[in-house]
Design a protein around this motif. Sequence first.
Motif, PDB file in Angstrom:
ATOM      1  N   SER A  22       2.593  -8.826   2.601  1.00 20.91           N
ATOM      2  CA  SER A  22       1.476  -8.187   2.539  1.00 20.91           C
ATOM      3  C   SER A  22       0.820  -6.783   2.043  1.00 20.91           C
ATOM      4  O   SER A  22       1.614  -5.802   1.794  1.00 20.91           O
ATOM      5  CB  SER A  22       0.379  -8.220   3.868  1.00 20.91           C
ATOM      6  N   PHE A  23       0.103  -5.724   2.412  1.00 24.80           N
ATOM      7  CA  PHE A  23      -0.287  -4.921   1.289  1.00 24.80           C
ATOM      8  C   PHE A  23       0.007  -3.779   2.426  1.00 24.80           C
ATOM      9  O   PHE A  23       0.666  -2.723   2.517  1.00 24.80           O
ATOM     10  CB  PHE A  23      -1.807  -4.743   1.950  1.00 24.80           C
ATOM     11  N   ASP A  24       0.853  -4.268   4.495  1.00 25.77           N
ATOM     12  CA  ASP A  24       0.050  -2.886   4.883  1.00 25.77           C
ATOM     13  C   ASP A  24       2.042  -3.137   6.035  1.00 25.77           C
ATOM     14  O   ASP A  24       2.245  -2.728   6.709  1.00 25.77           O
ATOM     15  CB  ASP A  24      -0.767  -3.867   6.117  1.00 25.77           C
ATOM     16  N   ARG A  25       2.497  -4.428   5.151  1.00 26.95           N
ATOM     17  CA  ARG A  25       4.082  -4.498   5.716  1.00 26.95           C
ATOM     18  C   ARG A  25       4.734  -4.895   5.814  1.00 26.95           C
ATOM     19  O   ARG A  25       4.060  -6.330   4.790  1.00 26.95           O
ATOM     20  CB  ARG A  25       3.613  -5.245   7.713  1.00 26.95           C
ATOM     21  N   THR A  26       5.603  -6.048   5.476  1.00 25.65           N
ATOM     22  CA  THR A  26       7.132  -6.680   5.473  1.00 25.65           C
ATOM     23  C   THR A  26       7.535  -7.813   6.376  1.00 25.65           C
ATOM     24  O   THR A  26       7.730  -6.974   8.262  1.00 25.65           O
ATOM     25  CB  THR A  26       8.007  -6.250   4.934  1.00 25.65           C
ATOM     26  N   ASN A  27       7.396  -8.513   7.087  1.00 26.79           N
ATOM     27  CA  ASN A  27       8.072  -9.107   7.656  1.00 26.79           C
ATOM     28  C   ASN A  27       9.467 -10.913   8.310  1.00 26.79           C
ATOM     29  O   ASN A  27       9.105 -11.109   6.853  1.00 26.79           O
ATOM     30  CB  ASN A  27       7.290 -10.278   9.323  1.00 26.79           C
ATOM     31  N   TYR A  28       9.776 -10.281   8.596  1.00 22.99           N
ATOM     32  CA  TYR A  28      11.234 -11.870   8.738  1.00 22.99           C
ATOM     33  C   TYR A  28      11.112 -12.143  10.006  1.00 22.99           C
ATOM     34  O   TYR A  28      10.850 -11.702  11.423  1.00 22.99           O
ATOM     35  CB  TYR A  28      11.655 -10.926   8.758  1.00 22.99           C
ATOM     36  N   LYS A  58       1.005  -1.139   0.139  1.00 21.00           N
ATOM     37  CA  LYS A  58       0.249  -0.676   0.611  1.00 21.00           C
ATOM     38  C   LYS A  58       0.937   1.125   0.115  1.00 21.00           C
ATOM     39  O   LYS A  58       0.089   2.400  -0.287  1.00 21.00           O
ATOM     40  CB  LYS A  58      -1.057   0.261   1.040  1.00 21.00           C
ATOM     41  N   HIS A  59       1.763   1.099   0.873  1.00 22.09           N
ATOM     42  CA  HIS A  59       2.880   2.226  -0.204  1.00 22.09           C
ATOM     43  C   HIS A  59       3.488   2.361  -0.700  1.00 22.09           C
ATOM     44  O   HIS A  59       4.482   3.423  -1.432  1.00 22.09           O
ATOM     45  CB  HIS A  59       4.282   2.329   1.476  1.00 22.09           C
ATOM     46  N   GLU A  60       3.534   1.613  -1.788  1.00 21.54           N
ATOM     47  CA  GLU A  60       4.605   1.792  -3.488  1.00 21.54           C
ATOM     48  C   GLU A  60       3.393   2.782  -4.188  1.00 21.54           C
ATOM     49  O   GLU A  60       2.572   3.133  -4.355  1.00 21.54           O
ATOM     50  CB  GLU A  60       3.807   0.731  -4.194  1.00 21.54           C
ATOM     51  N   PRO A  61       3.860   3.507  -4.908  1.00 21.22           N
ATOM     52  CA  PRO A  61       3.703   5.122  -5.667  1.00 21.22           C
ATOM     53  C   PRO A  61       3.295   3.774  -6.903  1.00 21.22           C
ATOM     54  O   PRO A  61       3.844   3.300  -7.113  1.00 21.22           O
ATOM     55  CB  PRO A  61       4.945   6.050  -5.809  1.00 21.22           C
ATOM     56  N   THR A 114      -7.651   3.144  -4.424  1.00 18.86           N
ATOM     57  CA  THR A 114      -7.032   2.940  -2.729  1.00 18.86           C
ATOM     58  C   THR A 114      -5.782   2.583  -3.305  1.00 18.86           C
ATOM     59  O   THR A 114      -5.163   2.389  -4.182  1.00 18.86           O
ATOM     60  CB  THR A 114      -7.838   2.550  -1.929  1.00 18.86           C
ATOM     61  N   PRO A 115      -4.983   2.602  -2.142  1.00 13.63           N
ATOM     62  CA  PRO A 115      -3.684   2.068  -2.143  1.00 13.63           C
ATOM     63  C   PRO A 115      -3.090   0.836  -2.335  1.00 13.63           C
ATOM     64  O   PRO A 115      -2.243   0.435  -2.144  1.00 13.63           O
ATOM     65  CB  PRO A 115      -2.780   2.755  -1.061  1.00 13.63           C
ATOM     66  N   TYR A 116      -4.242   0.061  -2.039  1.00 12.48           N
ATOM     67  CA  TYR A 116      -4.286  -1.124  -1.535  1.00 12.48           C
ATOM     68  C   TYR A 116      -4.898  -1.955  -3.179  1.00 12.48           C
ATOM     69  O   TYR A 116      -5.161  -3.086  -3.210  1.00 12.48           O
ATOM     70  CB  TYR A 116      -5.640  -2.042  -0.878  1.00 12.48           C
TER      71      TYR A 116
END
Length: 955
Positions: free
Chosen positions: A132-138, A87-90, A204-206
């Motif tokens: 995901s749309f909202d975050r990246t995790n490791y 969702k943060h990607e332009p 939307t950003p999604y």
Amino acid sequence: MKSFLMLCSAASCALAIGAAMPAAAQQAPAAAPAKAEAKPVPVAELVKKVDIPYESFTLKNGLRVLVHTDRKAPIVAVSTWYDVGSKHEPAGKTGFAHLFEHLMFNGSENAPGDFFEPLKQVGATDFNGTTSFDRTNYFETVPRPALDRALFLESDRMGYLLGAITQDVLDEQRGVVQNEKRQGDNQPYGLVYYKVLEELLGTTPYGHNVIGSMADLDAASLDDVKNWFRSHYGPNNAILVLAGDIDAKEAKPLVEKYFGAIPAGPKSVLPKVTVPTLPAAKTVTIKDSVAATLILRSWAVPGLNDKDAVPLSVFASVLGGLASSRLDNELVRKDKTAVQVSSGIQSMAQLGIFTVQAVVKPGVDPAVVSKRLDEILADLLKSGPTADEVTRVATTKVSGRISGLESVGGFGGKAVALASGELYSNDPLFFKKELEATAKVTPAEVKAAANKWLNRPALTVMVVPGQREAYQEATAVAAKPAAEGAKAEPVKGTRGALPAVSPIGDLVFPKVERTKLSNGIELIYANRTAVPVTQVEMSFDAGVAADPSEKLGTQRLTLNMMDEGTTSLDSTALAEARERLGAGISSGSSADRTYLSVDAPSPNLAGALDLFADVVEHPAFAPAELERVRGQSLTGIAQELTTPQSLASRMTPRVLYPAASPYAKLGAGSGDPAVVKTITRDDLVAWHKAWIRPDKAKIFVVSDRPLAEIKAALEARFGGWKVDGPAGTKAFAAASQAVTPKIILIDRPNSPQSLIVAAQLTPVDPFADTLAVATANQALGSGFLSRINMDLREAKHWSYGAGGGFNFMEHAVPYTISAPVQADKTGDSIKAIQQQVKDFLTTKGVTPEELTREVNGSTRELPGRFETSDAVLNAMQQNDIRRRPDDYFSTIAQKYRALTIPQLDAAARAALDPNKFVYVVVGDASKVRPQLDSIGLPVEVVPAASLASTKPAGN
């Protein structure tokens, strides 16, 4: 929520969808004794059992740290969450967050090379990353003595990554991601989600898929991705969770040591998101190579923090999430116009997608199903759910959460619960508040929320059988001159060597106890107290090998029918009773064994076992329901003939085993449709009588309750179960057939990927000590660091993942390599596999580095490997089937340490012959066939539709 956008296979349909015929109308093989229904524990009591106490602190650079102490095993889950997702990607940079997830596994300035290598060396389990749309995790779970190393690695990729990203690394991981995209897109219905996002959330950003577009991935430059990292991956944009054998007092100096010097960076800006409303209802139709029409109806709804999120989730479950849902009861059981239905919410931080779907029974007008779907939804909106429905939803959700929280890390354990709550809701205990809200929500609140959001215009996407539009492929990237940075050297690190790992103690496997019920059924039990859950699995000496040769598909159809009503409960009543208890009942099979299982919160075990015993001993096999389930099975078979893996799974056994071998039946998949149409109720009753019986059963249990209590409970329900008539037999006298190496190409037009399956039968004895040959294969084909995967994925980036392994069946041990590869590299990929296998078995055997890595990793990972009850239960069964002692895994570490390179090489060379592989390729023959002619093996082209028949095609 049921599986999204996937037609249930015959196996998954078995217990997900039930029958509606009243018990009084059913014929029965035996009468069930009347029992008083056990009362379930109130859902609020179950919620009280869900707890994750934590401590927290924040570093000066803004890194938020949460610590949960769980001393059940000497392991710690390390989970790092970044506030950056798609969702943060332009515009023009879709897929960047996911691409960076991959780049951050490819090494950092002070830990060059794949992160999987140092993680494997320390015995990490559950290690991966997701976007995901909202975050990246490791995340990774490591032995406690390896925590320093894990924190070093996580901090290095947070603060010291950019110098390790070269053009070569970017090109490599871009190729891997594009093959990940092809692999998903290549599945039936694989393109529908793009359309849902575009049409429903495009403003939307999604509104774009997390994996991005081929064009944007092609266009990503080295400067682009480095600037993306600088903008989002600072410590003040991250949350670190440590869960397991640690407390905050121990954790704080370690986190300060490894993360404290990393400077803060920009904070991700939360995009502005308004839940969009379509101006009018809209229907979009797309064509795909599918067996049945899919109707997918969607609405944009609020995100998980909105007060309506829980009521909407409950409404979705009542409508189409429960096995007893309104859609199941009406469209599947009563109307019999759909073969699979579901409803659920994909909840994101700032909005969600409410989805209703139906897979139309072939031959039925989709417009009829669409109209009925609207009517069922309208009726539920008008009347609202019942109090019982709401309670069943709550119990089911809480029960699933209790089981999931046994893990400290991984994809859904305690670390995930805390991190997601902190990131999305500024409250690590949000998960518990969500469960409490689910337990308290009223039918009126559910009705009000649903009417508020679902009376708005809906998007309908119809996927109908037909030829797909042309696939958007990646652009071939021209090689760049060295001067442009293609051969730039990575920056050398300044933090010194990786932290050493102190000695890690060997596993103490749970004590396994054996006893017998009064009728001779053996009970194998282990005690685990981490969560108040009991898992029971009945293993029958049956399996696919026990399918009647003249009626292949009988075993599968029998299992599919066993939860479609018993002699005392119809399937709806059975599903409702199960949901009130938070219990799961399921079935499955391997080549040699048939499984029936139940799991439930231990406070509700008595009621769950009552239902389970009814299913096992007294299935009704109601004739009317058989016709419905037969229709679902036939649709599932048709779906298998459109799916790459299922097509390969149908072909491979046909060329490995002689027609007389019971294992040749594996090539039937869920059955031959012509034969499945002829299977009668008498056939099902006869198969159940011959194979689902006490003299073929063993019961495996993992529970927090003591053995005496478990035995008494099982004795009360199964101790009086008697055999009735002769038992079924399996004949394995057939000699092995001579297999001629060749390539069988299954033509699947318009496939952006080809699935390569290479297989051969081996002389390995499944009951001998196979540790050496299995360990040797860790180097060749098993795991991320295997040579086959590292070559096809990391070196050549032609695949998202490839590998090979042994299947230790009781009467045969095949070795199979599976490699989904981009279509234009199919022939070259087979050559690469051939070269890797030949080298490994001749001049390039196991290296000292590989031996050290496998021995270190395999011994150190044992505590994490058996953290959950599921893992213990599976190990108990494998030990039993392979005639190993119950304490096998308590003694395995010393066996690993005794292995030598000559042992491993000898074992691999005795087991495998590089010249005896048969290659099954599923792909577009028009693109693939010309690539195969230069390999030097005969090539046969087989239409996918021909594999419906169980005749020995390809021999």
